[in-house]
Design an enzyme around this catalytic site. Structure first.
Site, mmCIF file in Angstrom:
data_model
loop_
_atom_site.group_PDB
_atom_site.id
_atom_site.type_symbol
_atom_site.label_atom_id
_atom_site.label_comp_id
_atom_site.label_asym_id
_atom_site.label_seq_id
_atom_site.Cartn_x
_atom_site.Cartn_y
_atom_site.Cartn_z
ATOM 1 N N CYS A 68 -3.956 0.458 -2.654
ATOM 2 C CA CYS A 68 -3.781 -0.783 -1.879
ATOM 3 C C CYS A 68 -2.635 -1.617 -2.442
ATOM 4 C CB CYS A 68 -5.046 -1.631 -1.942
ATOM 5 S SG CYS A 68 -6.464 -0.937 -1.094
ATOM 6 N N GLU B 79 -2.627 -4.769 -3.148
ATOM 7 C CA GLU B 79 -3.068 -5.700 -4.201
ATOM 8 C C GLU B 79 -2.992 -5.043 -5.571
ATOM 9 O OE1 GLU B 79 -4.470 -5.057 -1.325
ATOM 10 O OE2 GLU B 79 -5.801 -6.664 -0.644
ATOM 11 N N GLU C 177 0.215 5.168 0.757
ATOM 12 C CA GLU C 177 -0.760 6.158 1.197
ATOM 13 C C GLU C 177 -0.362 7.568 0.774
ATOM 14 O OE1 GLU C 177 -1.405 5.387 5.393
ATOM 15 O OE2 GLU C 177 -2.553 3.582 4.914
ATOM 16 N N ASN C 178 -1.266 8.510 1.015
ATOM 17 C CA ASN C 178 -1.062 9.893 0.572
ATOM 18 C C ASN C 178 -1.718 10.845 1.563
ATOM 19 O OD1 ASN C 178 -1.998 12.377 -1.283
ATOM 20 N ND2 ASN C 178 -0.255 11.372 -2.236
ATOM 21 N N CYS D 179 -9.985 -5.368 -0.238
ATOM 22 C CA CYS D 179 -11.150 -4.470 -0.178
ATOM 23 C C CYS D 179 -11.996 -4.667 -1.445
ATOM 24 C CB CYS D 179 -10.687 -3.018 -0.053
ATOM 25 S SG CYS D 179 -10.101 -2.284 -1.582
ATOM 26 N N ASN E 267 0.856 -1.187 0.000
ATOM 27 C CA ASN E 267 0.000 0.000 0.000
ATOM 28 C C ASN E 267 0.893 1.238 0.000
ATOM 29 O OD1 ASN E 267 0.648 -0.736 2.698
ATOM 30 N ND2 ASN E 267 -1.151 0.236 3.547
HETATM 31 N N1 THU Z 1 -5.191 -1.796 2.327
HETATM 32 C C1 THU Z 1 -4.523 -2.586 1.438
HETATM 33 O O1 THU Z 1 -3.448 -2.238 0.953
HETATM 34 N N2 THU Z 1 -5.065 -3.773 1.099
HETATM 35 C C2 THU Z 1 -6.183 -4.291 1.679
HETATM 36 O O2 THU Z 1 -6.570 -5.401 1.366
HETATM 37 C C3 THU Z 1 -6.927 -3.520 2.676
HETATM 38 C C4 THU Z 1 -6.476 -2.113 2.880
HETATM 39 C C5 THU Z 1 -4.554 -0.547 2.762
HETATM 40 C C6 THU Z 1 -5.198 0.728 2.332
HETATM 41 C C7 THU Z 1 -4.708 1.685 3.391
HETATM 42 O O3 THU Z 1 -3.407 2.128 3.033
HETATM 43 C C8 THU Z 1 -4.586 0.843 4.636
HETATM 44 O O4 THU Z 1 -4.557 -0.509 4.183
HETATM 45 C C9 THU Z 1 -5.713 1.014 5.616
HETATM 46 O O5 THU Z 1 -6.948 0.894 5.006
#
Ligand code: THU
Length: 143
Positions: free
Chosen positions: A56, A58, A47-48, A97, A45
């Site tokens: 994410c 995936e 983030e920003n 998700c 993941n």
């Molecule tokens: N996130 C993922 O990378 N994959 C998932 O399957 C669930 C959520 C990340 C998004 C965000 O950076 C953090 O987890 C919290 O939601």
């Protein structure tokens, strides 16, 4: 195809998770994607400051594989761990998700396996068909 090296895929997801960029949620996610050609692509993941802009793990892994010309996939391992004491964040099996599930249906068939791993020994396997029944498709491989 359910005959593949699950341990290698799980190890790759844990290894790449070290690179996750998650200063806002404190939830670090690593994903490893096995292609039909036997290669493993990974992602985290990212983030920003503007929260919805983050991506994410995936979809990071899929983007890397697809950008390299891959189109057929067997399985993905996902692993997530909170790196703070936020009680709102669970340390249970990390499931993809809804947006990632939809993303997967574009390239994967119903038998595609998602391994949600807490460790090399402790994991759950779900087929995409179970996680994303009735996916919306215009043109895709979800057969
Ligand atoms: N996130 C993922 O990378 N994959 C998932 O399957 C669930 C959520 C990340 C998004 C965000 O950076 C953090 O987890 C919290 O939601």
């Amino acid at each position: 195809m359910s005959e593949y090296d699950k341990t290698a895929l799980i190890k790759a997801a844990f290894e790449v998770r070290k690179n996750a960029y998650a200063p806002y949620s404190g939830y670090y996610v690593g994903a490893a994607l096995l292609t039909e050609s036997g290669k493993i692509f990974t992602g985290t993941n990212v983030e920003n400051s503007s929260f919805p802009v983050g991506v994410c793990a995936e979809r990071s892994a899929f983007a890397a594989a697809i950008s390299s010309g891959e189109r057929k996939f067997i399985a993905m391992c996902v692993t997530g761990e909170r790196n703070n004491n936020n009680p709102l964040i669970s340390n249970d099996y990390c499931m993809p998700c809804g947006m990632c599930r939809q993303f997967m249906t574009e390239f994967c068939d119903k038998e595609f396996e998602i391994i949600s791993a807490k460790s090399e020994e402790d994991y759950q396997i779900n087929k995409l068909d179970t996680l994303m029944p009735g996916a919306f498709l215009l043109f895709g491989g979800f057969t």
